[in-house]
Design an enzyme around this catalytic site. Structure first.
Site, PDB file in Angstrom:
ATOM      1  N   SER A  94       0.838  -1.208   0.000  1.00  0.00           N
ATOM      2  CA  SER A  94       0.000   0.000   0.000  1.00  0.00           C
ATOM      3  C   SER A  94       0.874   1.261   0.000  1.00  0.00           C
ATOM      4  O   SER A  94       0.467   2.292  -0.542  1.00  0.00           O
ATOM      5  CB  SER A  94      -0.992  -0.004   1.167  1.00  0.00           C
ATOM      6  N   ASN A  95       2.075   1.199   0.548  1.00  0.00           N
ATOM      7  CA  ASN A  95       2.981   2.348   0.443  1.00  0.00           C
ATOM      8  C   ASN A  95       3.481   2.529  -0.988  1.00  0.00           C
ATOM      9  O   ASN A  95       3.629   3.661  -1.469  1.00  0.00           O
ATOM     10  CB  ASN A  95       4.165   2.199   1.398  1.00  0.00           C
ATOM     11  N   ARG A 101      13.277  -7.858   4.720  1.00  0.00           N
ATOM     12  CA  ARG A 101      14.541  -8.577   4.800  1.00  0.00           C
ATOM     13  C   ARG A 101      15.619  -7.611   5.273  1.00  0.00           C
ATOM     14  O   ARG A 101      15.606  -6.428   4.891  1.00  0.00           O
ATOM     15  CB  ARG A 101      14.978  -9.121   3.425  1.00  0.00           C
ATOM     16  N   ILE A 102      16.556  -8.127   6.047  1.00  0.00           N
ATOM     17  CA  ILE A 102      17.707  -7.305   6.428  1.00  0.00           C
ATOM     18  C   ILE A 102      18.609  -7.178   5.210  1.00  0.00           C
ATOM     19  O   ILE A 102      18.858  -8.176   4.522  1.00  0.00           O
ATOM     20  CB  ILE A 102      18.456  -7.966   7.605  1.00  0.00           C
ATOM     21  N   HIS A 126       9.311   2.944   8.595  1.00  0.00           N
ATOM     22  CA  HIS A 126       9.165   2.055   9.754  1.00  0.00           C
ATOM     23  C   HIS A 126       7.972   2.522  10.579  1.00  0.00           C
ATOM     24  O   HIS A 126       7.814   3.733  10.815  1.00  0.00           O
ATOM     25  CB  HIS A 126      10.450   2.104  10.598  1.00  0.00           C
TER      26      HIS A 126
HETATM   27  C1  GRF Z   1       4.459  -0.523   6.690  1.00  0.00           C
HETATM   28  O1  GRF Z   1       3.742  -0.356   7.885  1.00  0.00           O
HETATM   29  C2  GRF Z   1       5.889  -0.127   6.884  1.00  0.00           C
HETATM   30  O2  GRF Z   1       6.081   0.833   7.853  1.00  0.00           O
HETATM   31  C3  GRF Z   1       6.544  -1.422   7.301  1.00  0.00           C
HETATM   32  O3  GRF Z   1       5.876  -2.417   6.559  1.00  0.00           O
HETATM   33  C4  GRF Z   1       4.549  -1.990   6.274  1.00  0.00           C
HETATM   34  C5  GRF Z   1       4.337  -2.176   4.798  1.00  0.00           C
HETATM   35  O4  GRF Z   1       2.985  -2.013   4.425  1.00  0.00           O
HETATM   36  N1  GRF Z   1       7.959  -1.364   7.061  1.00  0.00           N
HETATM   37  P1  GRF Z   1       2.579  -1.996   2.882  1.00  0.00           P
HETATM   38  O5  GRF Z   1       3.112  -3.280   2.251  1.00  0.00           O
HETATM   39  O6  GRF Z   1       3.173  -0.787   2.243  1.00  0.00           O
HETATM   40  O7  GRF Z   1       1.082  -1.976   2.845  1.00  0.00           O
END
Ligand code: GRF
Length: 218
Positions: A36-37, A114-115, A132
């Site tokens: 979703s991001n 993943r790291i 984050h």
């Molecule tokens: C987000 O909450 C981000 O902060 C974390 O993983 C999640 C990813 O969500 N690192 P999406 O896949 O973008 O919906």
């Protein structure tokens, strides 16, 4: 009311300066799940809130929803399944190769679970951003939302930061605060955090790119 409160708690409160025109920033997005991001960044570009182009999506889980989102927007999506690589280094070498093939300038980790190793970090010095779901440096790691609930904090949030070898530790670009409400579950709280992630991630990418371009000009 709450929407009003959260709307004011983004820092820095940056908006693009139209007098500072960069060529579109060439992005490579890395994601593991829903994406979703990824969608929010792609939409910010479509809405001309961010002067960028997503050149490639790299994802590591077959069937991750993010790949369908990329397909709908005609963005190339490359599956690099970590299970098929003998080591983190081997995976990161392939990631770097892919990003370079698409002439990516900035790497955007949008839910990449993943790291990453110095192989990737050193290939894009000061050009990798991560999001984050906490106000770093609180609640690092994979269970930030659960940790915030367990700690009983009343405000948490999200952070866009540079990626360095130590997990969730690089310089902070932008943060948004999110209230923790009575009765919150990890899901309801994470949903509220997500809404702020969609607001700050595109802005933070623009801000970081402009800051670096300005620093380069001095
Ligand atoms: C987000 O909450 C981000 O902060 C974390 O993983 C999640 C990813 O969500 N690192 P999406 O896949 O973008 O919906």
């Amino acid at each position: 009311m709450l929407e009003d409160i959260t709307a004011s708690l983004i820092s820095p409160d940056w908006v693009p300066d139209p007098s500072f025109n960069l060529p579109p920033i060439r992005l490579g997005v890395m994601a593991s799940g829903s994406g979703s991001n990824f969608e929010a960044i792609a939409q910010a570009i479509a809405d001309q809130h961010l002067n960028a182009k997503i050149c490639v999506l790299i994802y590591n889980n077959p069937g991750a929803k993010v790949s369908a989102r990329a397909a709908r927007r005609d963005i190339p999506a490359i599956l690099l399944n970590h299970r098929e690589f003998e080591s983190r280094d081997a995976l990161d070498r392939e990631i770097v190769k892919t990003l370079q093939n698409y002439e990516v300038e900035w790497v955007i980790m949008a839910g990449w679970m993943r790291i990453v190793t110095p192989i990737l970090i050193n290939a894009f010095p000061n050009r990798i951003l991560n999001i984050h779901p906490s106000l770093l440096p609180s609640f690092k790691g994979a269970h930030a939302v659960e940790q915030a609930l367990a700690a009983g904090v009343k405000i948490t949030g999200c952070t866009v930061h540079y990626v360095v070898p130590e997990v969730d530790s690089g310089a902070i670009v932008m943060q948004a605060a999110v209230p923790v409400l009575p009765g919150d579950t990890p899901e309801t709280l994470h949903n509220r955090i997500h809404l702020q992630e969609y607001r700050i991630f595109p802005r933070a990418i623009g801000l970081a790119a402009v800051q670096q371009a300005q620093a380069g000009e001095k």
